[in-house]
Scaffold this motif. Structure first.
Motif, PDB file in Angstrom:
ATOM      1  N   ALA A 190       0.827  -1.213   0.000  1.00 47.56           N
ATOM      2  CA  ALA A 190       0.000   0.000   0.000  1.00 47.56           C
ATOM      3  C   ALA A 190       0.858   1.258   0.000  1.00 47.56           C
ATOM      4  CB  ALA A 190      -0.930  -0.003   1.212  1.00 47.56           C
ATOM      5  N   LYS A 191       2.035   1.171   0.623  1.00 46.33           N
ATOM      6  CA  LYS A 191       2.951   2.313   0.659  1.00 46.33           C
ATOM      7  C   LYS A 191       3.764   2.433  -0.627  1.00 46.33           C
ATOM      8  CE  LYS A 191       3.792   2.075   5.677  1.00 46.33           C
ATOM      9  NZ  LYS A 191       4.851   1.832   6.698  1.00 46.33           N
ATOM     10  N   ALA A 192       3.758   1.362  -1.438  1.00 43.87           N
ATOM     11  CA  ALA A 192       4.562   1.307  -2.672  1.00 43.87           C
ATOM     12  C   ALA A 192       6.045   1.483  -2.373  1.00 43.87           C
ATOM     13  CB  ALA A 192       4.087   2.356  -3.675  1.00 43.87           C
ATOM     14  N   ASP A 193       6.463   0.932  -1.228  1.00 46.83           N
ATOM     15  CA  ASP A 193       7.870   0.995  -0.828  1.00 46.83           C
ATOM     16  C   ASP A 193       8.564  -0.267  -1.348  1.00 46.83           C
ATOM     17  OD1 ASP A 193      10.330   0.751   0.547  1.00 46.83           O
ATOM     18  OD2 ASP A 193       9.588   1.962   2.214  1.00 46.83           O
ATOM     19  N   GLN A 194       9.289  -0.147  -2.462  1.00 43.63           N
ATOM     20  CA  GLN A 194       9.839  -1.308  -3.145  1.00 43.63           C
ATOM     21  C   GLN A 194      10.788  -2.113  -2.263  1.00 43.63           C
ATOM     22  OE1 GLN A 194       8.789  -2.163  -6.212  1.00 43.63           O
ATOM     23  NE2 GLN A 194       9.932  -4.064  -6.008  1.00 43.63           N
ATOM     24  N   GLU A 195      11.677  -1.442  -1.560  1.00 45.70           N
ATOM     25  CA  GLU A 195      12.660  -2.139  -0.731  1.00 45.70           C
ATOM     26  C   GLU A 195      11.986  -2.937   0.385  1.00 45.70           C
ATOM     27  OE1 GLU A 195      16.541  -1.209   2.140  1.00 45.70           O
ATOM     28  OE2 GLU A 195      15.710   0.370   0.845  1.00 45.70           O
ATOM     29  N   HIS A 196      11.041  -2.305   1.079  1.00 46.57           N
ATOM     30  CA  HIS A 196      10.368  -2.993   2.175  1.00 46.57           C
ATOM     31  C   HIS A 196       9.373  -4.032   1.666  1.00 46.57           C
ATOM     32  CE1 HIS A 196      11.934   0.437   4.549  1.00 46.57           C
ATOM     33  NE2 HIS A 196      12.020  -0.494   5.490  1.00 46.57           N
ATOM     34  N   MET A 197       8.819  -3.796   0.473  1.00 47.54           N
ATOM     35  CA  MET A 197       7.955  -4.811  -0.130  1.00 47.54           C
ATOM     36  C   MET A 197       8.741  -6.102  -0.367  1.00 47.54           C
ATOM     37  SD  MET A 197       5.267  -3.322  -2.945  1.00 47.54           S
ATOM     38  CE  MET A 197       6.436  -2.346  -3.885  1.00 47.54           C
ATOM     39  N   GLU A 198       9.943  -5.942  -0.904  1.00 49.19           N
ATOM     40  CA  GLU A 198      10.780  -7.115  -1.171  1.00 49.19           C
ATOM     41  C   GLU A 198      11.115  -7.846   0.122  1.00 49.19           C
ATOM     42  OE1 GLU A 198      15.332  -7.812  -2.538  1.00 49.19           O
ATOM     43  OE2 GLU A 198      14.108  -6.641  -3.921  1.00 49.19           O
ATOM     44  N   GLU A 199      11.442  -7.087   1.158  1.00 47.91           N
ATOM     45  CA  GLU A 199      11.783  -7.703   2.441  1.00 47.91           C
ATOM     46  C   GLU A 199      10.603  -8.481   3.008  1.00 47.91           C
ATOM     47  OE1 GLU A 199      13.035  -6.345   6.990  1.00 47.91           O
ATOM     48  OE2 GLU A 199      13.218  -4.921   5.331  1.00 47.91           O
ATOM     49  N   GLU A 200       9.426  -7.854   2.991  1.00 46.55           N
ATOM     50  CA  GLU A 200       8.245  -8.508   3.552  1.00 46.55           C
ATOM     51  C   GLU A 200       7.782  -9.670   2.684  1.00 46.55           C
ATOM     52  OE1 GLU A 200       7.286  -8.129   6.437  1.00 46.55           O
ATOM     53  OE2 GLU A 200       8.327  -6.271   6.959  1.00 46.55           O
ATOM     54  N   PHE A 201       7.976  -9.549   1.375  1.00 47.67           N
ATOM     55  CA  PHE A 201       7.645 -10.663   0.485  1.00 47.67           C
ATOM     56  C   PHE A 201       8.516 -11.869   0.823  1.00 47.67           C
ATOM     57  CE2 PHE A 201       7.709 -13.099  -3.472  1.00 47.67           C
ATOM     58  CZ  PHE A 201       6.359 -13.118  -3.799  1.00 47.67           C
ATOM     59  N   GLY A 202       9.801 -11.611   1.089  1.00 48.46           N
ATOM     60  CA  GLY A 202      10.704 -12.686   1.483  1.00 48.46           C
ATOM     61  C   GLY A 202      10.271 -13.323   2.789  1.00 48.46           C
ATOM     62  N   ASP A 203       9.862 -12.508   3.757  1.00 49.74           N
ATOM     63  CA  ASP A 203       9.400 -13.042   5.044  1.00 49.74           C
ATOM     64  C   ASP A 203       8.148 -13.891   4.859  1.00 49.74           C
ATOM     65  OD1 ASP A 203      11.467 -11.740   6.274  1.00 49.74           O
ATOM     66  OD2 ASP A 203      10.256 -10.076   7.031  1.00 49.74           O
ATOM     67  N   PHE A 204       7.253 -13.414   3.971  1.00 53.33           N
ATOM     68  CA  PHE A 204       6.025 -14.161   3.707  1.00 53.33           C
ATOM     69  C   PHE A 204       6.344 -15.513   3.066  1.00 53.33           C
ATOM     70  CE2 PHE A 204       2.559 -15.128   0.632  1.00 53.33           C
ATOM     71  CZ  PHE A 204       1.583 -15.475   1.557  1.00 53.33           C
ATOM     72  N   MET A 205       7.252 -15.504   2.099  1.00 48.15           N
ATOM     73  CA  MET A 205       7.643 -16.762   1.455  1.00 48.15           C
ATOM     74  C   MET A 205       8.294 -17.712   2.458  1.00 48.15           C
ATOM     75  SD  MET A 205       9.152 -15.699  -2.288  1.00 48.15           S
ATOM     76  CE  MET A 205       9.458 -17.415  -2.684  1.00 48.15           C
ATOM     77  N   PHE A 206       9.137 -17.173   3.326  1.00 45.87           N
ATOM     78  CA  PHE A 206       9.806 -17.999   4.333  1.00 45.87           C
ATOM     79  C   PHE A 206       8.770 -18.662   5.236  1.00 45.87           C
ATOM     80  CE2 PHE A 206      12.350 -18.960   8.085  1.00 45.87           C
ATOM     81  CZ  PHE A 206      13.556 -19.376   7.534  1.00 45.87           C
ATOM     82  N   ALA A 207       7.739 -17.895   5.613  1.00 43.01           N
ATOM     83  CA  ALA A 207       6.687 -18.441   6.461  1.00 43.01           C
ATOM     84  C   ALA A 207       5.892 -19.521   5.729  1.00 43.01           C
ATOM     85  CB  ALA A 207       5.753 -17.323   6.927  1.00 43.01           C
ATOM     86  N   MET A 208       5.629 -19.313   4.440  1.00 43.71           N
ATOM     87  CA  MET A 208       4.893 -20.310   3.663  1.00 43.71           C
ATOM     88  C   MET A 208       5.707 -21.594   3.489  1.00 43.71           C
ATOM     89  SD  MET A 208       1.823 -19.594   2.872  1.00 43.71           S
ATOM     90  CE  MET A 208       1.611 -20.882   1.640  1.00 43.71           C
ATOM     91  N   ILE A 209       7.010 -21.438   3.291  1.00 48.21           N
ATOM     92  CA  ILE A 209       7.875 -22.615   3.188  1.00 48.21           C
ATOM     93  C   ILE A 209       7.859 -23.388   4.500  1.00 48.21           C
ATOM     94  CG2 ILE A 209      10.289 -23.354   2.963  1.00 48.21           C
ATOM     95  CD1 ILE A 209      10.615 -20.974   0.980  1.00 48.21           C
ATOM     96  N   ASN A 210       7.855 -22.651   5.603  1.00 48.58           N
ATOM     97  CA  ASN A 210       7.790 -23.277   6.919  1.00 48.58           C
ATOM     98  C   ASN A 210       6.486 -24.046   7.084  1.00 48.58           C
ATOM     99  OD1 ASN A 210       9.018 -23.867   9.320  1.00 48.58           O
ATOM    100  ND2 ASN A 210       8.900 -21.812  10.169  1.00 48.58           N
ATOM    101  N   ALA A 211       5.393 -23.453   6.606  1.00 46.83           N
ATOM    102  CA  ALA A 211       4.101 -24.126   6.679  1.00 46.83           C
ATOM    103  C   ALA A 211       4.125 -25.410   5.862  1.00 46.83           C
ATOM    104  CB  ALA A 211       2.999 -23.193   6.176  1.00 46.83           C
TER     105      ALA A 211
END
Length: 263
Positions: A184-205
Motif C-alpha cells: 500500500a505504501k509502494a515501498d519497493q525495498e520494504h515490499m521485497e523484504e516482507e515478500f521474502g518473510d512471507f515466502m519464508f513463512a509459507m515454506i515453513n508451513a
C-alpha cells in the motif's frame, strides 16, 4: 538372508577401471579438475531431479549413472593428489551412517522419523572435530527456496520449531499483513523484504505439513505450462494470435484446460 553383491561389485570395479583409463588416455578427461567438474555435477543433479519429477524411471536410472560417474571422477582426482581415494570415501560414509543411526546399530530407541531426524542433527554437532554452529552446514550456493527449507529443517533438529503446526498459519497471516502494508505504501525495498518473510513463512508451513515447497512449486510450474500450451494450441486451431486475443478469450481456454484435467 545375506544379499549377493558380487554383480554390483563387478560393475563398480569396471566403472573405476574405465574412469582411471579415461583419466590417463582421454584429453578431455585428463584436463578436468575438481573445480571444472563442479558446475557439471550441479547440472547432473538438476537433470536427475527433473527425471524424478517427470516420473521417468529409465531417465532416473541414466542420470544416476551420470552422477555416480562424477563421484568416481572426483575420487580419481583425489587419489592423484594423494588426498583420498574411493575406498576412503566409501569407508567414511559407511562409518557415518552407522554412527548416525544408533537406533539400528546401537541401543538408542526411537518412536518415529522425527526422533531419527533430531538424533541425526544432534549427532552431527557432537562428531569429533565438529564445533560448528547449527546452520553452518547449509551451503551458501543452494537456491534460496531449497536453502530456506534446509534452514528450517536444521533448526527443527535442535528443537527450534512450533509446538503445534497449526500455529504457523498465524505467522503466515502476520507476514501477509505486513506485506500488504508495504504494498500500500509502494515501498519497493520494504515490499521485497516482507515478500521474502512471507515466502519464508509459507515454506515453513509446507515443511510442517509434509509438503516440499520445491516439489510443490515445480508441479505448479508444470501445470501452468500445460494449461498455457493448451491455450496456444486452441488459438492456433482458431487461427488467432495470442497478442490479438482478449484476456477473457484466453480465460475461456484456460478453464477448458482445467476441466479436461479434472476429467
Amino acid at each position: 538372508m545375506e544379499k549377493d553383491f558380487s554383480k554390483q561389485e563387478e560393475a563398480f570395479a569396471e566403472l573405476l577401471d574405465i574412469m582411471s583409463t579415461l583419466r590417463e588416455k582421454c584429453p578431455w578427461d585428463h584436463k578436468q579438475t575438481l573445480e571444472s567438474l563442479r558446475t557439471l555435477t550441479v547440472e547432473e543433479v538438476y537433470e536427475l531431479g527433473d527425471a524424478i519429477v517427470k516420473g521417468d524411471m529409465q531417465e532416473v536410472k541414466k542420470e544416476l549413472g551420470d552422477l555416480l560417474m562424477h563421484i568416481v571422477f572426483y575420487a580419481v582426482i583425489g587419489e592423484e593428489k594423494g588426498e583420498f581415494d574411493i575406498t576412503g570415501v566409501l569407508e567414511e560414509i559407511c562409518a557415518k551412517l552407522r554412527y548416525r543411526h544408533p537406533h539400528i546399530y546401537g541401543d538408542v530407541k526411537v518412536e518415529n522419523e522425527d526422533d531419527v531426524s533430531r538424533n541425526w542433527e544432534q549427532l552431527k554437532l557432537k562428531e569429533k572435530g565438529r564445533h560448528h554452529k547449527v546452520l553452518e552446514g547449509v551451503p551458501d550456493a543452494l537456491p534460496a527456496l531449497v536453502k530456506a527449507y534446509r534452514i528450517q529443517d536444521k533448526v527443527r533438529g535442535v528443537g527450534f520449531d512450533w509446538h503445534q503446526k497449526e500455529d504457523v498459519w498465524l505467522k503466515v497471516r502476520e507476514e501477509l499483513g505486513e506485506l500488504e502494508v508495504e504494498v500500500a505504501k509502494a515501498d519497493q525495498e520494504h515490499m521485497e523484504e516482507e515478500f521474502g518473510d512471507f515466502m519464508f513463512a509459507m515454506i515453513n508451513a509446507g515443511r510442517l505439513y509434509g509438503i516440499n515447497p520445491e516439489d510443490a512449486l515445480e508441479k505448479a510450474n508444470r501445470k501452468f505450462i500445460r494449461r498455457f500450451s493448451f491455450i496456444e494450441e486452441k488459438a492456433n486451431e482458431a487461427g488467432k494470435k495470442l497478442n490479438d486475443m482478449t484476456l477473457e478469450e484466453m480465460d475461456e481456454y484456460w478453464n477448458e484446460a482445467k476441466k479436461q484435467e479434472i476429467i
